[in-house]
Design an enzyme around this catalytic site. Structure first.
Site, PDB file in Angstrom:
ATOM      1  N   ARG A   1       9.468   2.846  11.078  1.00  0.00           N
ATOM      2  CA  ARG A   1      10.506   2.440  10.106  1.00  0.00           C
ATOM      3  C   ARG A   1      11.852   2.192  10.792  1.00  0.00           C
ATOM      4  O   ARG A   1      12.448   3.091  11.368  1.00  0.00           O
ATOM      5  CB  ARG A   1      10.626   3.490   8.989  1.00  0.00           C
ATOM      6  CG  ARG A   1      11.025   4.864   9.429  1.00  0.00           C
ATOM      7  CD  ARG A   1      10.890   5.882   8.286  1.00  0.00           C
ATOM      8  NE  ARG A   1       9.491   6.180   8.026  1.00  0.00           N
ATOM      9  CZ  ARG A   1       9.015   7.381   7.702  1.00  0.00           C
ATOM     10  NH1 ARG A   1       9.838   8.412   7.544  1.00  0.00           N
ATOM     11  NH2 ARG A   1       7.727   7.576   7.487  1.00  0.00           N
TER      12      ARG A   1
ATOM     13  N   ASP B   1       4.211  -1.165  11.314  1.00  0.00           N
ATOM     14  CA  ASP B   1       3.718   0.154  10.956  1.00  0.00           C
ATOM     15  C   ASP B   1       3.128   0.754  12.219  1.00  0.00           C
ATOM     16  O   ASP B   1       2.415   0.071  12.963  1.00  0.00           O
ATOM     17  CB  ASP B   1       2.653   0.068   9.857  1.00  0.00           C
ATOM     18  CG  ASP B   1       2.375   1.433   9.282  1.00  0.00           C
ATOM     19  OD1 ASP B   1       2.904   1.753   8.207  1.00  0.00           O
ATOM     20  OD2 ASP B   1       1.640   2.201   9.937  1.00  0.00           O
TER      21      ASP B   1
ATOM     22  N   ASP C   1       0.800  -1.224   0.000  1.00  0.00           N
ATOM     23  CA  ASP C   1       0.000   0.000   0.000  1.00  0.00           C
ATOM     24  C   ASP C   1       0.839   1.283   0.000  1.00  0.00           C
ATOM     25  O   ASP C   1       0.361   2.342  -0.360  1.00  0.00           O
ATOM     26  CB  ASP C   1      -0.929   0.021   1.230  1.00  0.00           C
ATOM     27  CG  ASP C   1      -0.176  -0.247   2.541  1.00  0.00           C
ATOM     28  OD1 ASP C   1       1.061  -0.344   2.508  1.00  0.00           O
ATOM     29  OD2 ASP C   1      -0.826  -0.365   3.595  1.00  0.00           O
ATOM     30  N   HIS C   2       2.103   1.198   0.383  1.00  0.00           N
ATOM     31  CA  HIS C   2       2.902   2.422   0.528  1.00  0.00           C
ATOM     32  C   HIS C   2       3.582   2.851  -0.776  1.00  0.00           C
ATOM     33  O   HIS C   2       3.449   3.987  -1.209  1.00  0.00           O
ATOM     34  CB  HIS C   2       3.970   2.229   1.608  1.00  0.00           C
ATOM     35  CG  HIS C   2       3.457   2.405   3.011  1.00  0.00           C
ATOM     36  ND1 HIS C   2       2.474   1.618   3.554  1.00  0.00           N
ATOM     37  CD2 HIS C   2       3.789   3.295   3.973  1.00  0.00           C
ATOM     38  CE1 HIS C   2       2.234   2.014   4.794  1.00  0.00           C
ATOM     39  NE2 HIS C   2       3.019   3.027   5.072  1.00  0.00           N
TER      40      HIS C   2
ATOM     41  N   SER D   1       6.854   7.235  12.802  1.00  0.00           N
ATOM     42  CA  SER D   1       6.869   5.967  12.071  1.00  0.00           C
ATOM     43  C   SER D   1       7.642   4.862  12.790  1.00  0.00           C
ATOM     44  O   SER D   1       8.553   5.119  13.574  1.00  0.00           O
ATOM     45  CB  SER D   1       7.511   6.226  10.706  1.00  0.00           C
ATOM     46  OG  SER D   1       8.025   5.046  10.159  1.00  0.00           O
TER      47      SER D   1
ATOM     48  N   ARG E   1      -0.797  12.648  10.245  1.00  0.00           N
ATOM     49  CA  ARG E   1       0.512  13.274  10.496  1.00  0.00           C
ATOM     50  C   ARG E   1       0.717  14.493   9.618  1.00  0.00           C
ATOM     51  O   ARG E   1       0.400  14.450   8.424  1.00  0.00           O
ATOM     52  CB  ARG E   1       1.649  12.273  10.236  1.00  0.00           C
ATOM     53  CG  ARG E   1       1.700  11.238  11.310  1.00  0.00           C
ATOM     54  CD  ARG E   1       2.905  10.327  11.225  1.00  0.00           C
ATOM     55  NE  ARG E   1       2.857   9.490  12.401  1.00  0.00           N
ATOM     56  CZ  ARG E   1       3.273   8.228  12.470  1.00  0.00           C
ATOM     57  NH1 ARG E   1       3.828   7.661  11.420  1.00  0.00           N
ATOM     58  NH2 ARG E   1       3.164   7.553  13.575  1.00  0.00           N
TER      59      ARG E   1
HETATM   60  C1  MIC Z   1       3.894   6.480   8.352  1.00  0.00           C
HETATM   61  O1  MIC Z   1       2.695   6.747   8.431  1.00  0.00           O
HETATM   62  O2  MIC Z   1       4.781   7.246   8.768  1.00  0.00           O
HETATM   63  C2  MIC Z   1       4.295   5.154   7.718  1.00  0.00           C
HETATM   64  C3  MIC Z   1       4.898   5.480   6.417  1.00  0.00           C
HETATM   65  O3  MIC Z   1       3.152   4.366   7.516  1.00  0.00           O
HETATM   66  C4  MIC Z   1       5.279   4.463   8.666  1.00  0.00           C
HETATM   67  C5  MIC Z   1       5.860   3.225   8.118  1.00  0.00           C
HETATM   68  C6  MIC Z   1       7.001   3.441   7.171  1.00  0.00           C
HETATM   69  O4  MIC Z   1       7.770   4.378   7.344  1.00  0.00           O
HETATM   70  O5  MIC Z   1       7.134   2.622   6.259  1.00  0.00           O
HETATM   71  C7  MIC Z   1       4.674   4.134  10.037  1.00  0.00           C
HETATM   72  O6  MIC Z   1       3.716   4.747  10.435  1.00  0.00           O
HETATM   73  O7  MIC Z   1       5.218   3.275  10.752  1.00  0.00           O
HETATM   74 FE1  SF4 Z   2      -0.162   4.840   5.073  1.00  0.00          FE
HETATM   75 FE2  SF4 Z   2       1.126   5.511   7.327  1.00  0.00          FE
HETATM   76 FE3  SF4 Z   2      -0.388   7.286   6.005  1.00  0.00          FE
HETATM   77 FE4  SF4 Z   2      -1.559   5.295   7.232  1.00  0.00          FE
HETATM   78  S1  SF4 Z   2      -0.377   6.938   8.186  1.00  0.00           S
HETATM   79  S2  SF4 Z   2      -2.038   6.032   5.186  1.00  0.00           S
HETATM   80  S3  SF4 Z   2      -0.101   3.640   6.942  1.00  0.00           S
HETATM   81  S4  SF4 Z   2       1.501   6.332   5.280  1.00  0.00           S
END
Ligand code: MIC
Ligand code: SF4
Length: 643
Positions: free
Chosen positions: A536, A119, A64-65, A534, A379
């Site tokens: 990550r 995630d 999905d990313h 995140s 975010r």
């Molecule tokens: C996010 O919302 O910051 C992400 C992208 O979903 C991350 C995961 C990632 O960095 O791949 C998260 O929330 O953990």
């Molecule tokens: Fe995707 Fe993270 Fe955004 Fe949710 S918050 S839509 S998991 S990038």
């Protein structure tokens, strides 16, 4: 003893430790989820454990990313993930099926079970009464290997909801109110458990909007009871058999109680650049808007999108505004299409994006320079949208729709519209054909690796002394988006450590990678809540690759702290908070770590200033100590497993 829902689920999964807030515990994990941007690394780590198959009740791999596919990288990753899932007993949700958290809620969430996801928004399934926790990929790999998950027993904050939401006020406003009161640091080491008479009036998707964005509090997770509303939701998903009741015992207590009166709650909005910078929408009303984005894992339920569609019906978005809609799942997209919602979106001039993270993670639909973007997401960290100087605000879908229509920040109650009531369907459209079950004959499946799948980094045992300079000195609330940005240029490199490391701290200091490498590595110094956001693990892996050996801060965010330990970076806090002020970028430091032990402070030598600074390693258990000594969790884990 009377237990709340959190304590009940933890008690039912406890492998070691006691239900005493703050003490180290480990719990059994029933389900795992990964998404593509963190999953590739997690599966490479699982592979390194040498097991033939996952040992969980259920593991799901989502895509999905990374969906832009501006080159071969993402497509190669998708192919790797699909073949890996088939071989190792993992379900695979194909690109196009939706965002991991929303699809997991719809199709797999199970009250009373534990879910660990790579995630940070994994707590979404807490809306259906799961204990759902976000963690780094390596922790997911270990859980797939059947190992328990380590954490500190959280405090449980009870959020008592009374009254009923008024027209044009919705679940997003509840979590924004919690963020306003508790801030992005207020949830570290805590679970937010919702209770009280107001709970019954919230649907499961509304509850999940709240548990999803509870991640922004820094919380371990958030949870709602599993009640008649949960049962009806699962029944409508064709999964009534997955339901069981999980409510707090009579007389259960909480470490702290917050009360929110839904009757008086107003539409709220998080202003740039932090989800806790919350004001009422009316306070910032009139600000011109360039872009509106509706969707994401926070706010794309059937009700959210049909409400927006009703507000847009027969109108066109304001002239200066570009409206993007990214539905959270294929199920919702299909149902909104069937029920006429899509037609209203198209008629209003909305740009329909695919069911994926998209603009939420800077994968397309970036705002214009200095543009104001109003998003139903979770975010708004600096630079995350892809446009450094954009001003991103977070609000409910209702507020977003109002802004799209007027072109300025607008409280939806001020549009003069009649209240809109969208009920959840009694039966969802259930079609799991985009979820591929594991292969019947796994030995025949070949895991497909493209050139973007690099080798895992090797662990090196820790030296006796850590030496190096302060490579960067930062303030409070540094996010993982600062440390290891995402976005269209960087996200495709997630399986390629040498390449992605070139972007470490790019949003704040582009010279960091070359400086770290040429000086032979060293220390990062920062303030409170370092590494929020995140999950990550690249935010630990990539700095480590550049030579970062220790991170010295006032306090850490939970997931990032675990990721640092998992990759052998020593996490330290100041014993005397004031010492943070003394340290300067460029100072040469030396730290003898032979005395490393639980609860022991160490003396850091600042050779440039000729002073000593007392530091506290943030290691909670013998296991943590062992990981640091061994230089990371992978070699440790392989020794723990019975093959
Ligand atoms: C996010 O919302 O910051 C992400 C992208 O979903 C991350 C995961 C990632 O960095 O791949 C998260 O929330 O953990
Ligand atoms: Fe995707 Fe993270 Fe955004 Fe949710 S918050 S839509 S998991 S990038």
């Amino acid at each position: 003893m009377a237990h709340n829902v959190t304590q009940k689920i933890i008690a039912a999964h406890l492998v070691s430790g006691e239900l005493q807030a703050g003490s180290p515990i480990s719990i059994r994990i029933d389900q795992t989820l990964t998404q593509d941007a963190t999953g590739t690394m997690a599966y490479l780590q699982f592979e390194a454990l040498g097991l033939p198959k996952v040992r969980t009740e259920l593991s799901v791999s989502y895509v999905d990313h990374n969906m832009l596919q501006s080159g071969f990288e993402n497509a190669d990753d998708h192919r790797f993930l699909q073949s890996f899932a088939a071989k190792y007993g993992i379900h695979f949700s194909r690109p196009g099926n939706g965002i991991c958290h929303q699809v997991h809620l719809e199709r797999f969430s199970k009250p009373g079970r534990t879910l660990l996801g790579s995630d940070s928004h994994t707590p979404t399934s807490g809306g259906a009464g799961m204990l759902a926790i976000g963690a780094g990929g390596l922790d997911i790999a270990l859980a797939m290997g059947g190992l328990a998950f380590n954490l500190n027993m959280p405090q449980v904050i009870g959020v008592k909801l009374t009254g009923r939401l008024q027209p044009f006020v919705s679940a997003k406003d509840i979590i924004l109110e919690v963020l306003r009161r508790k801030t992005v640091k207020g949830g570290v080491g805590k679970v937010f458990e919702y209770f009280g008479p107001g709970v019954a009036s919230l649907s499961v998707p509304a509850r999940s909007t709240i548990t999803n964005m509870g991640a922004e509090l820094g919380a371990t997770t958030s949870v709602f009871p599993s009640d008649a509303v949960t049962r009806a939701y699962l029944k409508a998903q064709g999964r009534e058999a997955d339901w069981s009741e999980w409510v707090a015992d009579a007389g259960a207590s909480y470490d702290e109680v917050l009360e929110i009166d839904l009757d008086t709650l107003e539409p709220l909005i998080a202003c740039p650049h932090s989800p806790d910078n919350v004001k009422t929408v009316r306070e910032v009303a009139g600000t011109p808007v360039a872009q509106v984005a509706i969707g994401s894992c926070t706010n794309s339920s059937y009700t959210d999108l049909m409400t927006v569609s009703a507000m847009l019906k027969g109108k066109v978005v304001a002239e200066g505004v570009s409206l993007g809609i990214s539905p959270g799942s294929r199920q919702v997209m299909e149902m909104v299409t069937q029920d006429g919602g899509l037609l209203n979106f198209i008629g209003a001039g909305a740009r329909i994006l695919e069911s994926a993270c998209g603009p939420c993670i800077g994968m397309g639909f970036a705002p214009p320079s200095e543009g104001v973007s109003i998003r139903s997401f979770n975010r708004n960290f600096y630079g995350r949208s892809g446009t450094k100087n954009a001003a991103v605000y977070l609000a409910s879908p209702e507020t977003c729709a109002a802004c799209a229509l007027t072109g300025v920040i607008t409280d939806p109650r001020d549009l003069g519209m009649a209240p809109i009531q969208v009920d959840l369907p009694g039966q969802f459209l259930v079609d799991d054909r985009m979820i591929v079950a594991p292969a019947g004959e796994p030995e025949k499946v070949e895991v497909l690796r493209g050139p973007n799948i690099a080798k895992l980094p090797v662990n090196h045992a820790a030296p006796d002394e850590i030496r190096g300079s302060v490579l960067i000195r930062l303030g409070d609330d540094i996010t993982t988006d600062h440390i290891m940005p995402a976005g269209a240029k960087v996200l495709p490199l997630r399986s390629n450590l040498p390449a992605i490391s070139e972007y470490v701290f790019h949003v704040v200091d582009e010279s960091f990678p070359s400086r770290a490498k040429s000086s032979g590595g060293g220390f990062i110094v920062a303030g409170h809540n370092y590494g929020q956001g995140s999950s990550r693990e690249h935010a630990a892996l990539a700095p480590r690759y550049l030579g970062v050996k220790a991170v010295l801060v006032q306090s850490f965010a939970r997931i990032h702290l675990a990721n640092l330990i998992n990759f052998g970076i020593l996490p330290l806090t100041f014993v005397n908070a004031a010492d943070y002020e003394k340290m300067q970028a460029g100072d040469e430091l030396a730290l003898d770590i032979r005395g490393l032990g639980l609860g022991k402070t160490l003396l850091l030598q600042d050779l440039s200033q000729g002073i000593e600074i007392a530091v506290q390693p943030q290691l909670a258990s013998e296991r943590d100590l062992e990981l640091i000594r061994k230089g990371g969790a992978l070699s440790w884990a392989s020794e723990q497993l019975e093959k």
